[in-house]
Motif scaffolding. Structure first.
Motif, PDB file in Angstrom:
ATOM      1  N   ASP A   1      -7.644  -7.487  22.580  1.00  0.00           N
ATOM      2  CA  ASP A   1      -7.714  -6.218  22.660  1.00  0.00           C
ATOM      3  C   ASP A   1      -8.148  -5.598  23.972  1.00  0.00           C
ATOM      4  OD1 ASP A   1      -7.346  -6.075  19.930  1.00  0.00           O
ATOM      5  OD2 ASP A   1      -9.559  -6.350  19.659  1.00  0.00           O
ATOM      6  N   TYR A   2      -9.169  -6.472  24.908  1.00  0.00           N
ATOM      7  CA  TYR A   2      -9.518  -6.023  26.165  1.00  0.00           C
ATOM      8  C   TYR A   2      -7.938  -5.797  26.930  1.00  0.00           C
ATOM      9  CZ  TYR A   2     -10.960  -6.483  30.700  1.00  0.00           C
ATOM     10  OH  TYR A   2     -11.382  -6.256  32.176  1.00  0.00           O
ATOM     11  N   PHE A   3      -7.279  -6.988  26.865  1.00  0.00           N
ATOM     12  CA  PHE A   3      -5.961  -6.959  27.639  1.00  0.00           C
ATOM     13  C   PHE A   3      -4.974  -5.926  27.135  1.00  0.00           C
ATOM     14  CE2 PHE A   3      -1.896  -8.326  28.648  1.00  0.00           C
ATOM     15  CZ  PHE A   3      -2.084  -8.912  30.136  1.00  0.00           C
ATOM     16  N   ARG A   4      -5.006  -5.593  25.847  1.00  0.00           N
ATOM     17  CA  ARG A   4      -4.088  -4.665  25.495  1.00  0.00           C
ATOM     18  C   ARG A   4      -4.345  -3.453  26.010  1.00  0.00           C
ATOM     19  NH1 ARG A   4      -4.967  -4.873  20.419  1.00  0.00           N
ATOM     20  NH2 ARG A   4      -3.683  -6.751  20.270  1.00  0.00           N
ATOM     21  N   SER A   5      -5.659  -2.854  26.157  1.00  0.00           N
ATOM     22  CA  SER A   5      -6.104  -1.702  26.608  1.00  0.00           C
ATOM     23  C   SER A   5      -5.807  -1.467  27.963  1.00  0.00           C
ATOM     24  CB  SER A   5      -7.665  -1.558  26.022  1.00  0.00           C
ATOM     25  OG  SER A   5      -8.303  -2.345  26.858  1.00  0.00           O
ATOM     26  N   ARG A   6      -5.948  -2.473  28.764  1.00  0.00           N
ATOM     27  CA  ARG A   6      -5.893  -2.446  30.364  1.00  0.00           C
ATOM     28  C   ARG A   6      -4.513  -2.293  30.501  1.00  0.00           C
ATOM     29  NH1 ARG A   6     -10.500  -3.978  33.538  1.00  0.00           N
ATOM     30  NH2 ARG A   6      -8.592  -4.227  35.170  1.00  0.00           N
ATOM     31  N   LEU A   7      -3.726  -3.060  29.676  1.00  0.00           N
ATOM     32  CA  LEU A   7      -2.148  -2.993  29.781  1.00  0.00           C
ATOM     33  C   LEU A   7      -1.554  -1.590  29.721  1.00  0.00           C
ATOM     34  CD1 LEU A   7       0.338  -4.605  30.269  1.00  0.00           C
ATOM     35  CD2 LEU A   7       0.612  -5.041  27.949  1.00  0.00           C
TER      36      LEU A   7
END
Length: 88
Positions: free
Chosen positions: A28-34
């Motif tokens: 989720d962290y990665f997806r939001s940053r992406l």
């Protein structure tokens, strides 16, 4: 009229999204940053700038793969060479 680089950008996004599933801080962290990174550059129209951004994304893919390989290597080393560390 669609931009010819649109397919490359979508493919890059999909690849990064796939690689982000195993990100250490969570998917989720990665997806939001992406998503934030792609939305920040959504208005870029210059093909040269888009190519630069694509190459930057490909660099990130290589870095993520290196991170995952290193994590896998460390886990394997810890699992199979645990006795070496105790003897020292």
């Amino acid at each position: 009229m669609a931009n010819p680089l649109r397919g490359e950008v979508l493919n890059l996004y999909k690849n990064l999204l796939y690689l982000g599933r195993e990100y250490p801080k969570g998917a989720d962290y990665f997806r939001s940053r992406l998503k934030a990174a792609f939305l920040k550059n959504k208005d870029v129209k210059d093909p040269e700038k888009i190519k630069q951004l694509i190459s930057r994304g490909e660099f990130v893919i290589k870095e993520l793969e290196a991170l995952y390989y290193l994590r896998k290597y460390r886990a394997m080393k810890q699992r199979y060479y645990e006795d070496d560390n105790k003897n020292k």
